[in-house]
Design an enzyme around this catalytic site. Structure first.
Site, PDB file in Angstrom:
ATOM      1  N   ASP A 210     -11.435   1.516   4.837  1.00  0.00           N
ATOM      2  CA  ASP A 210     -10.027   1.863   5.034  1.00  0.00           C
ATOM      3  C   ASP A 210      -9.856   3.263   5.639  1.00  0.00           C
ATOM      4  O   ASP A 210     -10.449   4.239   5.172  1.00  0.00           O
ATOM      5  CB  ASP A 210      -9.318   1.795   3.677  1.00  0.00           C
ATOM      6  CG  ASP A 210      -7.817   1.726   3.800  1.00  0.00           C
ATOM      7  OD1 ASP A 210      -7.228   2.704   4.289  1.00  0.00           O
ATOM      8  OD2 ASP A 210      -7.236   0.697   3.413  1.00  0.00           O
TER       9      ASP A 210
ATOM     10  N   SER B 134      -4.462   1.934   7.663  1.00  0.00           N
ATOM     11  CA  SER B 134      -4.234   0.809   6.761  1.00  0.00           C
ATOM     12  C   SER B 134      -2.942   0.075   7.141  1.00  0.00           C
ATOM     13  O   SER B 134      -2.784  -0.342   8.279  1.00  0.00           O
ATOM     14  CB  SER B 134      -4.211   1.323   5.316  1.00  0.00           C
ATOM     15  OG  SER B 134      -4.488   0.300   4.397  1.00  0.00           O
TER      16      SER B 134
END
Length: 364
Positions: free
Chosen positions: A202, A50
Site C-alpha cells: 500500500d 490507496s
C-alpha cells in the site's frame, strides 16, 4: 478571475492530493463531485495513495474522456461498482446493508470474521480473489490510453517498495490496473503486487498522499489536500482491535505529517532567507516551495465518528452518506476560501498537524 485579454472568466488551476482510507474514500468522491460540478476550478494534477489513488485514476480518466461531467460520472460508476462487487462476493452483504443498526452490525460482523484484527490476517494470499476483482473493475472502467494523452491531468500514484520501504511514485505513462491495486495493497490482507520484478504494498505507508512530486513536477502553486484519516481521536484505544486500528491509522498519517512538517520548516526558513537576500530564494525547487499555497478539505467530526472497521466494508448506505458529507465539505470550503485561491494558502496546518513541532523557540 477575469482574463484581461479575452474578457472571459478563467478557471483557477490547482493540484489535488488525495489521502487513502478504504471505503471512507467515498468522502473524496463527494469532494471531487462538488468541485467538478462547481466549474470554477480546473484540476491540473492529482496525487493519491490507496483509495486516494483509485479516486485519482478514475477521475483523471473521466476528465480526459468527458470533461467535468465525465469525471463525475466515472466516480459514481466506480463507487457503485465497488459496492456491487462486494455484494456479489459476500452473500450476507446485502442482509447487513439493510439491517437497521448497520454501522454497529458491520463492525461487529467484521470483528467476528477477522478475530478483531481489521488489517491483520495470517494468510494474506486469501485476499487474492478480492484483489483481482478490484483489478478487473479498474481495468474495465479506466481508459488507460487516455491517461497518457498530453491533455490528461498529471497523475502521481504512490506504492511502497516491500523490500526497502521507499515510495515509488508512478506517473501517467506507467499507470495500469496493477499499479492501482499495488497502491491499495494492505500487506496483512492481500499478497504483494509485483511490477517489473518489484513487490509493492500500500502506498499509504510511504506517501499518503504524495506531496513532493506535485511541488517538483507541476507548475501549479495551489495544492488542495483532501484528508480522510482523522488527525486526532477523542479517546485512547484500549482493546486490542482498537489499538491495532489506531496504530495503523497513525502510520498512514505519518507520511503526510513528515512531508507537511518538512515543507513548513523550509517555508519559514525561506521567508527569513529572502528578507536578508533581497527576495532571492535560490533554486527553482526552493522558489516553488516558497510560493506553495496549501489548502485542505476535511470533515474530522464525521469521519472520526465512523467505526474504523467500516473502511473495509463498502456498504451503499455508508458510501452515499460519505459522498454527501464530502460534497457538503467541498461546498463549505468553496464558499469560505475560493476568493483566496491564487493569493494565499488557507489550510490550518499548524493547528491540525504542526503545532507541537513549530511552537516555541529553537534550542540555543
Amino acid at each position: 478571475m477575469t482574463n484581461s485579454k479575452t474578457g472571459k472568466t478563467d478557471k483557477i488551476v490547482l493540484d489535488v492530493a488525495l489521502q487513502g482510507g478504504g471505503a471512507h474514500g467515498a468522502f473524496t468522491w463527494g469532494v471531487l463531485d462538488a468541485l467538478l460540478e462547481d466549474g470554477r476550478l480546473e484540476i491540473g494534477a492529482l496525487s493519491g495513495a490507496s483509495a486516494g489513488a483509485m479516486n485519482a485514476i478514475v477521475v483523471a480518466s473521466g476528465l480526459a474522456t468527458g470533461g467535468n461531467e465525465g469525471g463525475r460520472a466515472a466516480l459514481r460508476r466506480f463507487w457503485t461498482s465497488v459496492n456491487a462487487a462486494a455484494r456479489e462476493a459476500t452473500p450476507v452483504f446485502h442482509m447487513l446493508e439493510s439491517f437497521p443498526g448497520f454501522f454497529a452490525a458491520s463492525a461487529a460482523w467484521w470483528q467476528m470474521v477477522s478475530g478483531g484484527q481489521v488489517t491483520v490476517s495470517s494468510r494474506p494470499w486469501q485476499g487474492r480473489a478480492a484483489q483481482m476483482a478490484l483489478r478487473e473493475l479498474i481495468a474495465e472502467q479506466v481508459d488507460f490510453d487516455a491517461l497518457k494523452r498530453e491533455d490528461a491531468p498529471r497523475l502521481f500514484v504512490s506504492a511502497t517498495n516491500a523490500r526497502n520501504g521507499a515510495a515509488h511514485i508512478f506517473r501517467n505513462h506507467e499507470i495500469s490496473p496493477d499499479v492501482a491495486i499495488a497502491s491499495a495493497c494492505l500487506p496483512m490482507s492481500f499478497p504483494p503486487v509485483t511490477i517489473d520484478g518489484v513487490d509493492y504494498w500500500d502506498g499509504g505507508y510511504a506517501a499518503n498522499p504524495p506531496i513532493a512530486a506535485l511541488v517538483r513536477f507541476t507548475p501549479q502553486a495551489d495544492l488542495l489536500l483532501v484528508t480522510i484519516n482523522p488527525a486526532q481521536r477523542a479517546f485512547t484505544p484500549r482493546s486490542p482491535e482498537e489499538i491495532t486500528e489506531r496504530v495503523s491509522e497513525m502510520g498512514f498519517n505519518q507520511a503526510l505529517l513528515t512531508e507537511l512538517r518538512g515543507i513548513a520548516i523550509i517555508q519559514e526558513a525561506l521567508v527569513e532567507h529572502m528578507k536578508t537576500h533581497e527576495g532571492e530564494s535560490g533554486s527553482d525547487l526552493l522558489r516553488d516551495l516558497h510560493d506553495l499555497r496549501i489548502h485542505e478539505i476535511h470533515d474530522e467530526e464525521t469521519l472520526s465518528a465512523l467505526d474504523a472497521h467500516t473502511k473495509m466494508y463498502p456498504a451503499l448506505e455508508m458510501l452515499l452518506e460519505l459522498h454527501g458529507s464530502g460534497r457538503a465539505a467541498a461546498q463549505r470550503w468553496l464558499a469560505e476560501n475560493f476568493e483566496h485561491l491564487g493569493k494565499r494558502g488557507t489550510a490550518k496546518l499548524k493547528e491540525r498537524y504542526l503545532s507541537e513541532v513549530l511552537q516555541g523557540d529553537p534550542p540555543g
